[in-house]
Write a protein that holds these residues in place. Sequence first.
Motif, PDB file in Angstrom:
ATOM      1  N   ARG A 159      94.648 -63.583   9.366  1.00 33.85           N
ATOM      2  CA  ARG A 159      93.876 -63.644   8.135  1.00 33.85           C
ATOM      3  C   ARG A 159      94.466 -63.901   7.009  1.00 33.85           C
ATOM      4  O   ARG A 159      93.989 -64.968   6.047  1.00 33.85           O
ATOM      5  CB  ARG A 159      93.002 -62.281   7.769  1.00 33.85           C
ATOM      6  N   ILE A 160      95.689 -63.652   6.579  1.00 29.73           N
ATOM      7  CA  ILE A 160      96.457 -64.010   5.438  1.00 29.73           C
ATOM      8  C   ILE A 160      96.824 -65.326   5.591  1.00 29.73           C
ATOM      9  O   ILE A 160      96.565 -66.335   4.547  1.00 29.73           O
ATOM     10  CB  ILE A 160      97.662 -63.308   5.378  1.00 29.73           C
ATOM     11  N   ARG A 161      97.123 -66.006   6.682  1.00 28.64           N
ATOM     12  CA  ARG A 161      97.701 -67.434   6.641  1.00 28.64           C
ATOM     13  C   ARG A 161      96.370 -68.233   6.445  1.00 28.64           C
ATOM     14  O   ARG A 161      96.490 -69.273   5.903  1.00 28.64           O
ATOM     15  CB  ARG A 161      98.041 -67.602   8.170  1.00 28.64           C
ATOM     16  N   ASP A 162      95.223 -67.904   7.066  1.00 27.80           N
ATOM     17  CA  ASP A 162      93.984 -68.566   6.704  1.00 27.80           C
ATOM     18  C   ASP A 162      93.631 -68.696   5.254  1.00 27.80           C
ATOM     19  O   ASP A 162      93.376 -69.854   4.732  1.00 27.80           O
ATOM     20  CB  ASP A 162      92.718 -67.797   7.511  1.00 27.80           C
ATOM     21  N   GLU A 163      93.853 -67.717   4.515  1.00 25.46           N
ATOM     22  CA  GLU A 163      93.824 -67.517   2.998  1.00 25.46           C
ATOM     23  C   GLU A 163      94.949 -68.496   2.396  1.00 25.46           C
ATOM     24  O   GLU A 163      94.517 -69.568   1.521  1.00 25.46           O
ATOM     25  CB  GLU A 163      93.947 -66.531   2.333  1.00 25.46           C
ATOM     26  N   ARG A 201      96.042 -71.223   3.885  1.00 23.43           N
ATOM     27  CA  ARG A 201      95.679 -72.588   4.206  1.00 23.43           C
ATOM     28  C   ARG A 201      94.646 -73.116   3.412  1.00 23.43           C
ATOM     29  O   ARG A 201      94.468 -74.353   3.252  1.00 23.43           O
ATOM     30  CB  ARG A 201      95.295 -72.550   5.716  1.00 23.43           C
ATOM     31  N   GLU A 202      94.005 -72.167   2.768  1.00 25.42           N
ATOM     32  CA  GLU A 202      92.807 -72.660   1.953  1.00 25.42           C
ATOM     33  C   GLU A 202      93.473 -72.769   0.260  1.00 25.42           C
ATOM     34  O   GLU A 202      92.607 -73.305  -0.531  1.00 25.42           O
ATOM     35  CB  GLU A 202      91.832 -71.712   1.794  1.00 25.42           C
ATOM     36  N   ARG A 227      95.517 -70.666  -1.509  1.00 22.83           N
ATOM     37  CA  ARG A 227      95.866 -69.461  -2.355  1.00 22.83           C
ATOM     38  C   ARG A 227      97.054 -69.022  -2.262  1.00 22.83           C
ATOM     39  O   ARG A 227      97.780 -69.319  -1.116  1.00 22.83           O
ATOM     40  CB  ARG A 227      94.729 -68.354  -1.898  1.00 22.83           C
ATOM     41  N   ALA A 280      95.823 -63.804  -1.585  1.00 22.47           N
ATOM     42  CA  ALA A 280      95.505 -64.083  -0.106  1.00 22.47           C
ATOM     43  C   ALA A 280      95.570 -62.751   0.602  1.00 22.47           C
ATOM     44  O   ALA A 280      94.793 -62.523   1.684  1.00 22.47           O
ATOM     45  CB  ALA A 280      96.523 -65.005   0.469  1.00 22.47           C
ATOM     46  N   ARG A 293      92.110 -60.729  -0.277  1.00 17.59           N
ATOM     47  CA  ARG A 293      91.019 -61.414   0.422  1.00 17.59           C
ATOM     48  C   ARG A 293      91.018 -61.337   1.609  1.00 17.59           C
ATOM     49  O   ARG A 293      89.982 -61.262   2.332  1.00 17.59           O
ATOM     50  CB  ARG A 293      90.937 -62.891  -0.347  1.00 17.59           C
ATOM     51  N   ALA A 294      92.310 -61.296   2.554  1.00 14.50           N
ATOM     52  CA  ALA A 294      92.311 -61.291   3.840  1.00 14.50           C
ATOM     53  C   ALA A 294      91.993 -59.952   4.376  1.00 14.50           C
ATOM     54  O   ALA A 294      91.577 -59.481   5.442  1.00 14.50           O
ATOM     55  CB  ALA A 294      93.569 -61.822   4.532  1.00 14.50           C
ATOM     56  N   ARG A 305      88.032 -58.474   5.721  1.00 10.84           N
ATOM     57  CA  ARG A 305      87.706 -59.181   6.956  1.00 10.84           C
ATOM     58  C   ARG A 305      88.645 -58.569   8.227  1.00 10.84           C
ATOM     59  O   ARG A 305      88.220 -58.387   9.087  1.00 10.84           O
ATOM     60  CB  ARG A 305      87.800 -60.590   6.862  1.00 10.84           C
TER      61      ARG A 305
END
Length: 583
Positions: free
Chosen positions: A465-469, A471-472, A474, A479, A482-483, A486
């Motif tokens: 989840r942190i890596r997804d943020e 990649r966006e 942030r 990150a 926000r991660a 979820r």
Amino acid sequence: MAAPKKGRNASAQSKPGRSLALILIAIAALTGGMFASGHTTPRLGIDLAGGTSITLRAVPEAGQESAINKTNMDTAVDIMNRRVNGLGVSETEVQTQGTRNIIVNIPKGTNSDEARKQVGTTAKLYFRPVLATEASGAAAAATPSPSASSSASGKASSSASPSGSASPSATATSQGRAVSDALKDDATPSASSSASGDAKASASPSASASADAATSKLEAQYAALDCTKPKARAAAGQGAKPTDTTVACGKNSQNQWQKYILGPAQVDGTDVKKAQAIYNTQTAAGWTVTMDFTSKGAKKFADITGQLAQQQSPQNQFAIVLDGEVISDPYVRQALTGGNAEISGSFTQEEAQGLANVLSYGALPLTFKEDTVTTVTAALGGDQLHAGLVAGAIGLALVVIYLVLYYRGLSLIAIASLMVSAILTYVIMALLGPTIHFALNLPAVCGAIVAIGITADSFIVFFERIRDEIREGRSLRPAVERAWPRARRTILVSDFVSFLAAAVLFIVTVGKVQGFAFTLGLTTVLDVVVVFLFTKPLMTILARRKFFAEGHSWSGLDPKRLGAKPPLRRTRRPSAPAETKEA
């Protein structure tokens, strides 16, 4: 520049140290408790520590083959369970195998000879008159008892009789010479106590002195008896013959342990021809238990009930005693001469059926013989434990290697979390041994190994989840925050499913499989605790460090490696051209 708003998220970000301090304090307290208790290793089950496995085969008397049925076998298992538990044995398994065998597994550390003697003998059921009774650890309390009446009359007396009475013999030991009076003043409504005055007068001084010594000994046993303790209940009346006056324990209608002084047995369990639980629709008695006696038993039961009906409470009660424990203590209002009787007293269906099974078992032409006795050596158990630990170590090593290769610096957080989870699991298992008698068996070790994957899965969900943020586009600190919401939902749902599966498995299975289910459920709960109180706060703190915040190539959070988008930038809108005034 406007200051960030203070709120719940800001508070959680600024004080992650509180959560870390809380879990570290908990670990220190539990570890201290483990060393203070002296139990620094988990208790081991029979398959790891060794023990004895006994196979008993049911043998009916000639012409009574139908006595071997599911109901009678289940009743025998319940009786054997009560016997071995009375010895203070835990992790002992008593279960049926096939239609006529019972398997008893007794772990190491128990007197196996005594246990074999307990489970291998036929249950002894007696009807004894009550001489005195008292709630264990309390003054003589008024406790309602079931009542026995003749089923032929069609009337079942369901009213309660108070234990207290004006008669001195009905009171407890704390009230003067109550028990002594009950024993010495011929309060026992038995044939042995109905001797004539001439016979008493002719008794020799030595016989009188012997009787006084026996009475004093019984008084001392009764005064010292604490029925709230399992070992005391198992030892109560041990070695007493059917013709002896003895002490015993049992539960009253308020589900409290109560101690008794009981007279010599007047009716044997084999005198009961049939017992069954029925719902009485003719009266408001509800569930009752009916008994039919043999011709010999009917006469003995009529004699004793006739004598009991003339006594005051509690000496108008008879105790139904199985293996030295009072199962029920109904009172009698009249002589029951019809060869049958009915016991009523606000029974539930389960209670009535349980009492009927006990009464029926006392008359069963069913005994058990040892087929095999197998000793599981500690060496064999040690080999199994060693193999289990090796398997766990290999599994853990593979997980660590995967985390290091794929997550690099983030793997330090995962490994630290796994260590915290392992410490909590070990310490709690060690403490559960002396508290709830939890024993670690081989399936339980398997459950702990499976839990490694469940715990690692929670870390992976959070990290991804942190890596997804990132990649966006942030940066790391926002990150992480926000991660987390979820990831938290996903972790809770996943762990809930695992815990539900473990709970269902624990409820519907027996024996060693329950060890697997218990360990899986325990480690799943600990996974939630570790992720919330250790992994997330530690990640929040490390996100402030330059190594992780700037996305070092070995941090596992390098934006370039993750294919991150360029950071979003705000641009001002171009201002409208100024209007020129006409001259």
